[in-house]
Design a protein around this motif. Structure first.
Motif, PDB file in Angstrom:
ATOM      1  N   LEU A  95      10.300  10.679   8.367  1.00  0.00           N
ATOM      2  CA  LEU A  95       9.321   9.920   7.593  1.00  0.00           C
ATOM      3  C   LEU A  95       9.183   8.540   8.209  1.00  0.00           C
ATOM      4  O   LEU A  95      10.172   7.860   8.466  1.00  0.00           O
ATOM      5  N   SER A  96       7.942   8.121   8.468  1.00  0.00           N
ATOM      6  CA  SER A  96       7.691   6.784   9.012  1.00  0.00           C
ATOM      7  C   SER A  96       7.080   5.916   7.919  1.00  0.00           C
ATOM      8  O   SER A  96       6.175   6.335   7.195  1.00  0.00           O
ATOM      9  N   ILE A  97       7.591   4.691   7.802  1.00  0.00           N
ATOM     10  CA  ILE A  97       7.237   3.800   6.697  1.00  0.00           C
ATOM     11  C   ILE A  97       6.823   2.443   7.262  1.00  0.00           C
ATOM     12  O   ILE A  97       7.491   1.895   8.137  1.00  0.00           O
ATOM     13  N   GLY A  98       5.718   1.904   6.746  1.00  0.00           N
ATOM     14  CA  GLY A  98       5.252   0.582   7.142  1.00  0.00           C
ATOM     15  C   GLY A  98       5.536  -0.432   6.051  1.00  0.00           C
ATOM     16  O   GLY A  98       5.183  -0.226   4.891  1.00  0.00           O
ATOM     17  N   LEU A  99       6.193  -1.539   6.405  1.00  0.00           N
ATOM     18  CA  LEU A  99       6.551  -2.578   5.435  1.00  0.00           C
ATOM     19  C   LEU A  99       5.880  -3.895   5.782  1.00  0.00           C
ATOM     20  O   LEU A  99       5.915  -4.342   6.932  1.00  0.00           O
ATOM     21  N   ASN A 130      -2.086  -5.091   9.495  1.00  0.00           N
ATOM     22  CA  ASN A 130      -1.501  -4.132  10.444  1.00  0.00           C
ATOM     23  C   ASN A 130      -0.962  -2.891   9.738  1.00  0.00           C
ATOM     24  O   ASN A 130      -1.111  -1.773  10.240  1.00  0.00           O
ATOM     25  N   ILE A 131      -0.333  -3.073   8.580  1.00  0.00           N
ATOM     26  CA  ILE A 131       0.239  -1.929   7.861  1.00  0.00           C
ATOM     27  C   ILE A 131      -0.867  -1.075   7.253  1.00  0.00           C
ATOM     28  O   ILE A 131      -0.804   0.161   7.295  1.00  0.00           O
ATOM     29  N   ILE A 132      -1.899  -1.708   6.702  1.00  0.00           N
ATOM     30  CA  ILE A 132      -3.046  -0.947   6.193  1.00  0.00           C
ATOM     31  C   ILE A 132      -3.637  -0.090   7.308  1.00  0.00           C
ATOM     32  O   ILE A 132      -3.903   1.111   7.147  1.00  0.00           O
ATOM     33  N   SER A 133      -3.824  -0.702   8.484  1.00  0.00           N
ATOM     34  CA  SER A 133      -4.389   0.015   9.630  1.00  0.00           C
ATOM     35  C   SER A 133      -3.483   1.161  10.063  1.00  0.00           C
ATOM     36  O   SER A 133      -3.956   2.253  10.397  1.00  0.00           O
ATOM     37  N   ALA A 134      -2.160   0.934  10.049  1.00  0.00           N
ATOM     38  CA  ALA A 134      -1.215   1.974  10.482  1.00  0.00           C
ATOM     39  C   ALA A 134      -1.257   3.182   9.557  1.00  0.00           C
ATOM     40  O   ALA A 134      -1.132   4.322  10.010  1.00  0.00           O
ATOM     41  N   VAL A 135      -1.444   2.955   8.260  1.00  0.00           N
ATOM     42  CA  VAL A 135      -1.552   4.082   7.323  1.00  0.00           C
ATOM     43  C   VAL A 135      -2.861   4.833   7.550  1.00  0.00           C
ATOM     44  O   VAL A 135      -2.888   6.065   7.602  1.00  0.00           O
ATOM     45  N   VAL A 140       1.835   5.549  10.569  1.00  0.00           N
ATOM     46  CA  VAL A 140       2.954   5.689   9.643  1.00  0.00           C
ATOM     47  C   VAL A 140       2.514   6.625   8.518  1.00  0.00           C
ATOM     48  O   VAL A 140       1.324   6.763   8.235  1.00  0.00           O
ATOM     49  N   ASP A 141       3.484   7.268   7.878  1.00  0.00           N
ATOM     50  CA  ASP A 141       3.171   8.209   6.797  1.00  0.00           C
ATOM     51  C   ASP A 141       2.845   7.501   5.499  1.00  0.00           C
ATOM     52  O   ASP A 141       1.994   7.948   4.721  1.00  0.00           O
ATOM     53  N   VAL A 142       3.549   6.395   5.251  1.00  0.00           N
ATOM     54  CA  VAL A 142       3.405   5.708   3.972  1.00  0.00           C
ATOM     55  C   VAL A 142       3.657   4.222   4.186  1.00  0.00           C
ATOM     56  O   VAL A 142       4.440   3.841   5.061  1.00  0.00           O
ATOM     57  N   GLY A 143       2.961   3.378   3.408  1.00  0.00           N
ATOM     58  CA  GLY A 143       3.152   1.946   3.496  1.00  0.00           C
ATOM     59  C   GLY A 143       3.645   1.385   2.180  1.00  0.00           C
ATOM     60  O   GLY A 143       3.508   2.005   1.130  1.00  0.00           O
ATOM     61  N   VAL A 144       4.236   0.179   2.248  1.00  0.00           N
ATOM     62  CA  VAL A 144       4.653  -0.546   1.041  1.00  0.00           C
ATOM     63  C   VAL A 144       4.138  -1.972   1.180  1.00  0.00           C
ATOM     64  O   VAL A 144       4.568  -2.713   2.065  1.00  0.00           O
ATOM     65  N   LEU A 145       3.184  -2.337   0.291  1.00  0.00           N
ATOM     66  CA  LEU A 145       2.524  -3.642   0.372  1.00  0.00           C
ATOM     67  C   LEU A 145       2.112  -4.110  -1.020  1.00  0.00           C
ATOM     68  O   LEU A 145       1.868  -3.293  -1.908  1.00  0.00           O
ATOM     69  N   PRO A 146       1.943  -5.424  -1.180  1.00  0.00           N
ATOM     70  CA  PRO A 146       1.318  -5.928  -2.407  1.00  0.00           C
ATOM     71  C   PRO A 146      -0.201  -5.979  -2.251  1.00  0.00           C
ATOM     72  O   PRO A 146      -0.726  -6.042  -1.132  1.00  0.00           O
ATOM     73  N   ASP A 147      -0.898  -5.917  -3.387  1.00  0.00           N
ATOM     74  CA  ASP A 147      -2.344  -6.156  -3.421  1.00  0.00           C
ATOM     75  C   ASP A 147      -3.118  -5.169  -2.545  1.00  0.00           C
ATOM     76  O   ASP A 147      -4.064  -5.544  -1.846  1.00  0.00           O
ATOM     77  N   GLU A 264       2.947  -4.535  -6.177  1.00  0.00           N
ATOM     78  CA  GLU A 264       3.431  -4.056  -4.873  1.00  0.00           C
ATOM     79  C   GLU A 264       3.575  -2.550  -4.994  1.00  0.00           C
ATOM     80  O   GLU A 264       4.253  -2.053  -5.902  1.00  0.00           O
ATOM     81  N   VAL A 265       2.935  -1.823  -4.096  1.00  0.00           N
ATOM     82  CA  VAL A 265       2.861  -0.367  -4.247  1.00  0.00           C
ATOM     83  C   VAL A 265       3.278   0.335  -2.971  1.00  0.00           C
ATOM     84  O   VAL A 265       3.217  -0.219  -1.874  1.00  0.00           O
ATOM     85  N   ALA A 266       3.694   1.578  -3.137  1.00  0.00           N
ATOM     86  CA  ALA A 266       3.788   2.507  -2.011  1.00  0.00           C
ATOM     87  C   ALA A 266       2.455   3.239  -1.962  1.00  0.00           C
ATOM     88  O   ALA A 266       1.904   3.598  -3.011  1.00  0.00           O
ATOM     89  N   PHE A 267       1.928   3.449  -0.774  1.00  0.00           N
ATOM     90  CA  PHE A 267       0.614   4.082  -0.681  1.00  0.00           C
ATOM     91  C   PHE A 267       0.523   4.930   0.581  1.00  0.00           C
ATOM     92  O   PHE A 267       1.166   4.660   1.600  1.00  0.00           O
ATOM     93  N   ALA A 268      -0.273   5.983   0.479  1.00  0.00           N
ATOM     94  CA  ALA A 268      -0.530   6.876   1.606  1.00  0.00           C
ATOM     95  C   ALA A 268      -1.971   7.352   1.489  1.00  0.00           C
ATOM     96  O   ALA A 268      -2.619   7.192   0.439  1.00  0.00           O
TER      97      ALA A 268
END
Length: 299
Positions: A95-99, A130-135, A140-147, A264-268
């Motif tokens: 699993l790949s995760i973007g933080l 960058n994390i939004i773009s990676a998802v 990456v499989d899933v990201g964790v970001l606020p807003d 702050e959410v996890a999203f895919a």
């Protein structure tokens, strides 16, 4: 005609089994299908692949070389199958995760790993953009970001709610006051993040809402750089309240115009579905509800 995987498989099965009938049973196909594939190769390339000795089909030297290739091809197929299945297994999955922030995402990952130790986890850190773009691009499989935008592209699961705070050196007078405003911040040397940072988006909104246009002393590209600048007494920076697990001399001070709590959410991607993603989103729910080890105090 051409050399196909099915023909190479048939050739290798005959070499191992010693007859068309035994190879057919091994491959779970008909005997004529196996013999036809071998003979097609012999006819097309004008070669002899088997000699019959004592009722057994014995591979020729050429056939033996081809069987070596067949074994490598079979191993490549097994590797491909393992690679594909790793995205959908909790035993040895990947699993790949973007933080965007090291916390609370890293605490969540630690809790997930404790529950599913067989899953290999890779982490990519970067700015909000960058994390939004990676998802979106499936880097990456899933990201964790606020807003995170609440649109149809993403499946989201709430982790915590938190606000942006000012971070100040303990010698700064703001630590005694206990709160700040955007107008009072105009008198201080400010340390901003570069554009694309979720923190900076909130900071910019707050100053705009007060009709203020500050000029920062420094603009830095990472949260850690901002943190270190504050530690060294260079000015006032900003971060998400739970954006780091560090607990040293830096003080977190609320800013009146920045007290809104963001999710702050996890999203895919909505289209992405797998056993691993389901397990990760369940870990988010459990983390939020306190069913997994959770060092984060919710705001």
């Amino acid at each position: 005609m051409s050399v196909t995987l099915s023909k190479i498989r048939a050739l290798n099965a005959v070499a191992e089994a010693g007859s068309y009938a035994a190879a057919a049973r091994q491959l779970r196909v008909s005997q004529p299908a196996v013999s036809r594939q071998v003979r097609d190769l012999e006819t097309e390339y004008a070669v002899r692949l088997f000699d019959r000795k004592n009722g057994q089909l014995k591979p020729t030297p050429l056939c033996t070389e081809l069987c070596d290739i067949a074994e490598r091809m079979a191993e490549a197929e097994r590797n491909a199958e393992r690679l594909l299945s790793r995205n959908n297994t909790l035993v040895n999955g990947r699993l790949s995760i973007g933080l965007g922030n090291s916390m609370p995402g890293m605490a969540l990952i630690a809790a997930f790993h404790k529950k599913h130790p067989g899953v290999e986890i890779s982490v990519e850190t970067g700015s909000f953009e960058n994390i939004i773009s990676a998802v979106i691009t499936r880097e990456v499989d899933v990201g964790v970001l606020p807003d995170v935008p609440g649109d149809g592209r993403f499946r989201r699961e709430l982790l915590i709610r938190q606000s942006v705070v000012a971070i100040v050196h303990p010698d700064h007078p703001a630590t005694e006051i206990g709160h700040l405003t955007c107008r009072s911040l105009m008198q201080a040397p400010l340390i901003f993040r570069t554009k694309g940072s979720s923190t900076q988006r909130v900071v910019d909104r707050a100053f705009r809402s007060s009709d203020l246009m500050p000029t920062p002393l420094l603009t830095l590209d990472t949260r850690d750089a901002v943190y270190e600048a504050v530690v060294n007494g260079m000015g006032i920076g900003f971060m998400w309240r739970n954006g780091t697990g560090r607990n040293d001399i830096v003080q977190r001070v609320p800013v009146q115009e920045m007290q809104r709590a963001y999710e702050e959410v996890a999203f895919a991607l909505t289209s992405e579905k797998s056993l691993l993603l389901e397990a990760f989103f369940m870990a988010v729910k459990n983390f939020r509800n306190g069913k997994l080890a959770n060092p984060i105090t919710q705001v």
